[in-house]
Design an enzyme around this catalytic site. Sequence first.
Site, PDB file in Angstrom:
ATOM      1  N   ASP A   1      22.365   1.026  12.165  1.00  7.43           N
ATOM      2  CA  ASP A   1      22.212   1.393  13.418  1.00  7.43           C
ATOM      3  C   ASP A   1      23.605   1.699  14.126  1.00  7.43           C
ATOM      4  O   ASP A   1      24.254   0.691  14.469  1.00  7.43           O
ATOM      5  CB  ASP A   1      21.268   0.343  14.431  1.00  7.43           C
ATOM      6  CG  ASP A   1      21.282   0.854  15.862  1.00  7.43           C
ATOM      7  OD1 ASP A   1      21.594   1.881  16.242  1.00  7.43           O
ATOM      8  OD2 ASP A   1      20.832  -0.059  16.723  1.00  7.43           O
ATOM      9  N   TYR A   2      24.132   2.929  13.942  1.00  6.54           N
ATOM     10  CA  TYR A   2      25.307   3.082  14.492  1.00  6.54           C
ATOM     11  C   TYR A   2      25.610   3.423  16.111  1.00  6.54           C
ATOM     12  O   TYR A   2      24.632   3.862  16.460  1.00  6.54           O
ATOM     13  CB  TYR A   2      25.948   4.879  13.930  1.00  6.54           C
ATOM     14  CG  TYR A   2      26.148   4.754  12.601  1.00  6.54           C
ATOM     15  CD1 TYR A   2      27.096   4.185  11.809  1.00  6.54           C
ATOM     16  CD2 TYR A   2      25.057   5.114  11.570  1.00  6.54           C
ATOM     17  CE1 TYR A   2      27.305   4.155  10.489  1.00  6.54           C
ATOM     18  CE2 TYR A   2      25.199   4.875  10.068  1.00  6.54           C
ATOM     19  CZ  TYR A   2      26.436   4.434   9.490  1.00  6.54           C
ATOM     20  OH  TYR A   2      26.605   4.669   8.274  1.00  6.54           O
TER      21      TYR A   2
ATOM     22  N   ASP B   1      19.733   8.107  14.073  1.00  7.87           N
ATOM     23  CA  ASP B   1      19.389   7.053  13.209  1.00  7.87           C
ATOM     24  C   ASP B   1      18.166   6.155  13.632  1.00  7.87           C
ATOM     25  O   ASP B   1      18.092   5.023  12.899  1.00  7.87           O
ATOM     26  CB  ASP B   1      20.625   5.909  13.096  1.00  7.87           C
ATOM     27  CG  ASP B   1      21.131   5.477  14.160  1.00  7.87           C
ATOM     28  OD1 ASP B   1      20.481   5.290  15.166  1.00  7.87           O
ATOM     29  OD2 ASP B   1      22.533   5.160  14.323  1.00  7.87           O
TER      30      ASP B   1
ATOM     31  N   GLU C   1      19.017  19.062   4.749  1.00  5.18           N
ATOM     32  CA  GLU C   1      20.359  19.836   4.868  1.00  5.18           C
ATOM     33  C   GLU C   1      20.828  20.402   6.195  1.00  5.18           C
ATOM     34  O   GLU C   1      20.236  20.283   7.062  1.00  5.18           O
ATOM     35  CB  GLU C   1      20.173  21.219   4.033  1.00  5.18           C
ATOM     36  CG  GLU C   1      19.401  22.083   4.893  1.00  5.18           C
ATOM     37  CD  GLU C   1      19.199  23.515   4.015  1.00  5.18           C
ATOM     38  OE1 GLU C   1      19.516  23.490   2.855  1.00  5.18           O
ATOM     39  OE2 GLU C   1      18.716  24.246   4.643  1.00  5.18           O
TER      40      GLU C   1
ATOM     41  N   ASN D   1      13.762  34.652  -0.251  1.00  5.97           N
ATOM     42  CA  ASN D   1      14.937  35.406  -0.406  1.00  5.97           C
ATOM     43  C   ASN D   1      14.499  36.745  -1.383  1.00  5.97           C
ATOM     44  O   ASN D   1      14.696  37.993  -1.138  1.00  5.97           O
ATOM     45  CB  ASN D   1      16.194  34.704  -0.832  1.00  5.97           C
ATOM     46  CG  ASN D   1      16.667  33.783  -0.082  1.00  5.97           C
ATOM     47  OD1 ASN D   1      16.658  33.882   1.348  1.00  5.97           O
ATOM     48  ND2 ASN D   1      17.288  32.903  -0.250  1.00  5.97           N
TER      49      ASN D   1
ATOM     50  N   ARG E   1      16.266  22.757   8.118  1.00  7.46           N
ATOM     51  CA  ARG E   1      17.401  22.437   9.112  1.00  7.46           C
ATOM     52  C   ARG E   1      16.806  23.438  10.550  1.00  7.46           C
ATOM     53  O   ARG E   1      17.662  23.267  11.383  1.00  7.46           O
ATOM     54  CB  ARG E   1      18.502  22.960   8.578  1.00  7.46           C
ATOM     55  CG  ARG E   1      18.680  24.811   8.366  1.00  7.46           C
ATOM     56  CD  ARG E   1      19.996  25.025   7.933  1.00  7.46           C
ATOM     57  NE  ARG E   1      20.076  26.571   8.010  1.00  7.46           N
ATOM     58  CZ  ARG E   1      19.478  27.136   7.223  1.00  7.46           C
ATOM     59  NH1 ARG E   1      18.768  27.088   6.186  1.00  7.46           N
ATOM     60  NH2 ARG E   1      19.840  28.867   7.370  1.00  7.46           N
TER      61      ARG E   1
ATOM     62  N   GLU F   1      17.912   9.881  19.286  1.00  5.38           N
ATOM     63  CA  GLU F   1      18.967   8.935  18.789  1.00  5.38           C
ATOM     64  C   GLU F   1      18.682   9.018  17.132  1.00  5.38           C
ATOM     65  O   GLU F   1      17.619   8.658  16.397  1.00  5.38           O
ATOM     66  CB  GLU F   1      18.756   7.518  19.019  1.00  5.38           C
ATOM     67  CG  GLU F   1      19.841   6.615  18.382  1.00  5.38           C
ATOM     68  CD  GLU F   1      19.614   5.116  18.835  1.00  5.38           C
ATOM     69  OE1 GLU F   1      18.969   4.703  19.540  1.00  5.38           O
ATOM     70  OE2 GLU F   1      20.612   4.423  18.242  1.00  5.38           O
TER      71      GLU F   1
ATOM     72  N   TYR G   1      11.215  28.023   5.023  1.00  2.00           N
ATOM     73  CA  TYR G   1      11.159  28.977   4.059  1.00  2.00           C
ATOM     74  C   TYR G   1       9.735  29.371   3.734  1.00  2.00           C
ATOM     75  O   TYR G   1       9.392  30.640   3.261  1.00  2.00           O
ATOM     76  CB  TYR G   1      12.060  28.612   2.899  1.00  2.00           C
ATOM     77  CG  TYR G   1      13.466  28.740   3.415  1.00  2.00           C
ATOM     78  CD1 TYR G   1      14.217  29.827   3.338  1.00  2.00           C
ATOM     79  CD2 TYR G   1      14.203  27.469   3.770  1.00  2.00           C
ATOM     80  CE1 TYR G   1      15.693  30.101   3.733  1.00  2.00           C
ATOM     81  CE2 TYR G   1      15.682  27.609   4.009  1.00  2.00           C
ATOM     82  CZ  TYR G   1      16.315  28.809   3.928  1.00  2.00           C
ATOM     83  OH  TYR G   1      17.560  28.998   4.413  1.00  2.00           O
TER      84      TYR G   1
HETATM   85 CA    CA Z   1      22.138   4.227  16.931  1.00  2.00          CA
END
Ligand code: CA
Length: 704
Positions: free
Chosen positions: A418-419, A409, A373, A172, A284, A407, A230
């Site tokens: 593990d969701y 996670d 982030e 920046n 990101r 996936e 960056y």
């Molecule tokens: Ca999962």
Amino acid sequence: MNKFLYKFYVALASLCLISIVGYSQDEFQTIETRITQYLKEEINTAKLDQDVKTNSTSLKANGSWSTIDYSSTAGTGWAPLIHLNRIKQFAVALNENIENVQLADQTVNALRYWLKVDPTSTNWFQGEIASPTNIGEILMLLKNTNILPKTLQDSLLTQMSQGNVVKAVGANKLDIAIHMIYRACVTRDKALMDSAVHQAFLPITLANKQGLQSDYSYLQHGPQLQIASYGQVFLNGEYKVASWLLGTSYALSAEKVKILDHYLVDTFLKTIRGRYIDFNTEGRGISRNDVLDKKNISEQKNGHALLTLAKKVSQKNTEKLEEAQQRISEKQAPSFKIEPLHTHFWKGDYTLHLRPAYSFNVRSVSKRTIRAEQGNNENLLAKFLPDGSTNIQRSGSEYFNIMPIWEWDKIPGITSRDYPVDQKMTIEWGERGLSPFVGGVSDGVYGASVYQLNYNEVRAKKAWFFFDDEVVCLGADINSFAKESITTTVNQAWAKGAVKAFANGKLSTVNKKLSTNNLQWVWHDSIGYYFPSQGNVELSKQTQKGSWAKINTNRSTDAVKGDVFKLWFNHGTDPVKQSYAYIVKPGVSEKDMQNQPKSAVQILANDETMQAVKNENLNMMQIVFYQAGKLQNQKIAISVDQACVLLIKDIDSEQPTIYIADPTQTLTDLKLTFSSEMLKVTEPISVTLPQGNQKGATVSIKLN
Ligand code: CA
């Protein structure tokens, strides 16, 4: 002083002043010509005439375009910038042909309209960087045309004076300095130029709070890993400005060229395999399609590719840069001129391990650094990205554009809950890590890294032991009270060709799924995975679906799907002191796996106090001590009075070397004892650990 002498000195001083002014005017001219040329090359000349014609026709009498929403305050994709981009095209056309009176009038009108409407965005970047940069470029291109009334130019220059260059950091700061350079050129303001160039090159130092670090990693948005993202903007910008200033009194110093080159050659380029970069380096940007493809740093028709600019500025590294270009352009294989390398970045909590046959890099996070982030609606699902993610590349394309169907996670390498549905990151711009014990030891070719995970109610001691043909991945002390199952993912990459598994004493081809607690090895896409202590392992080779918009709302909602190879340990719910072990052997054929059902390395310990691996062929041992302790086997005994990570070479010799690092980055020294069949050290050895900016770096001692 007599009168005569006085007059003489005055005359001499005036002469010097005149020549300095003359000199700096020439320099301004040189710099201005180079910048203008650069800007012209950046505009697509093939489409320029047509674009200018179309936009000139559609420009309204008041200097606006009806299709642009000037009231937009959007953070990204800010519509008013289109206005400036079109004027920039006009400016290029006028720079070529001043005689176009109508276009000149329209340009003046459009610039007046811009000042009148004065569009704003919720994102500071648009107002302090994007907008002044564009205006500056327009002014540079129009400078010799003299079509701008002085009052209009002055108002534009005033509007451009945005951004606090002193306060801004890293890329920046550089971006703001660049539009200051434009302003200095337009106004011939030497003081402004001095300060702009000083600020532009200020980030090329190892003493940054943010930006380039003493370990040659690059951190921005707090201490957050941003080696590409960056870091790439930084490289592009610095080499670009340096190329404009070559041979002038503003030229980048040799010392700073060396630092910049080191970052480019020894960090940034090392994270690229073939033409694809490690997904851990993009911040990101991982949620943007095609971002991992680095073809554009090697080839751009206008000659502005990063590596082309770097070659101009740095004469010394031409060969290395050309080798990288050969790999990126795919004229040579990904293995071309790759030397064995191991680097641990103690400031970035990141490890690079390269061999001609593969790259195996690890990202982690400590209480000294910041997790991945999300921001500006980008990178919504990367909540667990820094929890020991492993980038395993052979061809380079293993993860290219897989992100919308990942996936999240089960990012390769991580241990996580593990969701059933991927979790969104709720905190913007990253949160600080929690672990005090994160680091790595390295001799430059081999090494071990450790990540003590403590996040989202999951705890684990994770470590990686890096050799030539394999990387040993250990996890111990896995504990959680979360209601979900806890999993450790071995890999999640594009499925390519057959998946073979040797389980329950027999070899099979896995077509969709496999779930077993008696797995010996898996082979896929020329990579072997050994499971020396089994565990509940699941494997799937199935179509996964998603969209870029799912991870980045600025991107396409179109459905994306593809076949994915996914391999993971299921530690179950409520694990207590669970562990895992797997060995990744990249660059093997299926036949090799069948002929060598076991790996040459030996796991000596994998519990809550210690993880240790020995490689017989290399005569080497790597140990993570989580507390003061002792490792003893038939051949050696080593003890330490503090937690640390060690690498011992030439174990079976009279002169072993021990490499040591402190993952807490708090110690000043530690004591160790050592004895082997060949060497008995009677007194404890005191090891002084690096301090200051080198905290966490490796020290070595040669015994005997
Ligand atoms: Ca999962």
